[in-house]
Scaffold this active site. Structure first.
Site, PDB file in Angstrom:
ATOM      1  N   ASP A  71     -11.602  18.726   3.913  1.00 11.83           N
ATOM      2  CA  ASP A  71     -12.004  17.424   3.376  1.00 11.83           C
ATOM      3  C   ASP A  71     -13.312  17.028   4.038  1.00 11.83           C
ATOM      4  OD1 ASP A  71     -11.139  15.326   5.734  1.00 11.83           O
ATOM      5  OD2 ASP A  71      -9.634  16.891   5.535  1.00 11.83           O
ATOM      6  N   ASP A 160      -6.837   7.240   0.851  1.00 14.46           N
ATOM      7  CA  ASP A 160      -6.879   7.400   2.308  1.00 14.46           C
ATOM      8  C   ASP A 160      -6.554   6.043   2.921  1.00 14.46           C
ATOM      9  OD1 ASP A 160      -7.497   7.740   4.975  1.00 14.46           O
ATOM     10  OD2 ASP A 160      -9.535   8.470   4.651  1.00 14.46           O
ATOM     11  N   GLU A 162      -5.193   4.360   6.343  1.00 16.23           N
ATOM     12  CA  GLU A 162      -4.991   4.657   7.760  1.00 16.23           C
ATOM     13  C   GLU A 162      -5.563   3.535   8.608  1.00 16.23           C
ATOM     14  OE1 GLU A 162      -7.945   7.457   9.489  1.00 16.23           O
ATOM     15  OE2 GLU A 162      -8.312   8.084   7.405  1.00 16.23           O
TER      16      GLU A 162
END
Length: 272
Positions: A71, A160, A162
């Site tokens: 990634d 994503d 987080e």
């Protein structure tokens, strides 16, 4: 009188010098805490993993076949995709967007470059739940590279979610408010693309910030982040992971991942 004037001047000079010294000291000490906060838009997948989840052990793979991936974000700039392909990397995710204020300036080189060497590729969105709604960010993501097409080489978009690199770890939200924000993003993404988005997260963050909510596991593939010898405990609801970001210090680009299956399973996810 002359002596008095001289003494007054001397005191005045000392006072001015002291003030200048204090200002100089202030200028160089105050920003130090602010300097630890990165610029908006600079976040990338796994940015908080080392700081909050640490690194332990050497990654190992199970007996099951796993497929190497990477990634990338704007942090990597132009990526040497042919080098990665030759090393065995077969799939890749590229950061497309963050919040509703950032698009990756290297997105085209990264997203198309991986595709052009033969990789199966996808795009991801770095969520900032404290700036705009989940639906707003999902639309921004789809409109700036996060879409999907049934060409056999495009993976569904990834959310994503987080640690907040700019402030409070949970973006100032309660666990229930965070779950609602994520659901808003996922529902909008599916309405726009027809696909269920992948969820990228770390178990420790998910537990802290969603209350270890298990309601997304039936529809949304899990991409787990953990820099250790195994993935460890998974978030609630998921009995297995689809992808595992296992290191931030791999070859060519730092972030390397394992797909939990052979290449035909990567293709199956691409095809829906």
């Amino acid at each position: 009188m002359p002596v008095h004037r001289s003494g007054t001047a001397r005191v005045r000079r000392l006072t001015v010098a002291g003030a200048l010294l204090a200002a100089f000291s202030f200028a160089f000490t105050v920003p130090s805490s602010a300097d630890t906060t990165p610029a908006r838009g600079s976040a990338y997948m796994g940015m908080g993993v080392l700081a909050h989840d640490g690194r332990s052990g050497t990654p190992t793979t199970s007996d099951a076949t796993q497929t190497e991936g990477v990634d990338v974000s704007g942090y990597q700039g132009n990526v040497a995709w042919s080098t990665l392909w030759s090393s065995g990397v077969k799939w890749a995710y590229t950061k497309a967007t963050e919040g509703t204020y950032y698009t990756n300036p290297y997105f085209t080189q990264q997203y198309n470059g991986s595709y052009n060497v033969g990789m199966i590729r996808g795009a991801y969105h770095f969520a900032t739940p404290d700036t705009t709604s989940g639906a707003t960010q999902a639309n921004y993501f789809v409109d700036h590279g996060g879409g999907w097409s049934r060409d056999g080489k495009t993976l569904p978009g990834a959310l994503d979610i987080e640690w907040n690199p700019y402030g409070d770890a949970c973006y100032g939200k309660s666990a229930s408010a965070m779950v609602s924000w994520i659901a808003d993003f996922l529902n909008t993404y599916k309405a726009r693309t027809g696909r269920d988005a992948v969820i990228y997260t770390a178990t420790s963050w998910w537990t802290q910030c969603t209350g270890n909510y298990g309601g997304f596991a039936s529809n949304n593939p899990l991409w787990i982040a953990r820099y250790a010898s195994t993935v460890g405990t998974l978030p609630a609801g998921w009995s297995y992971y689809t992808m595992w970001q296992y290191t931030s210090s791999g070859p060519t680009v730092g972030d390397h991942d394992k797909f939990n299956g052979a290449l035909d399973r990567v293709q199956a996810l691409a095809n829906g």
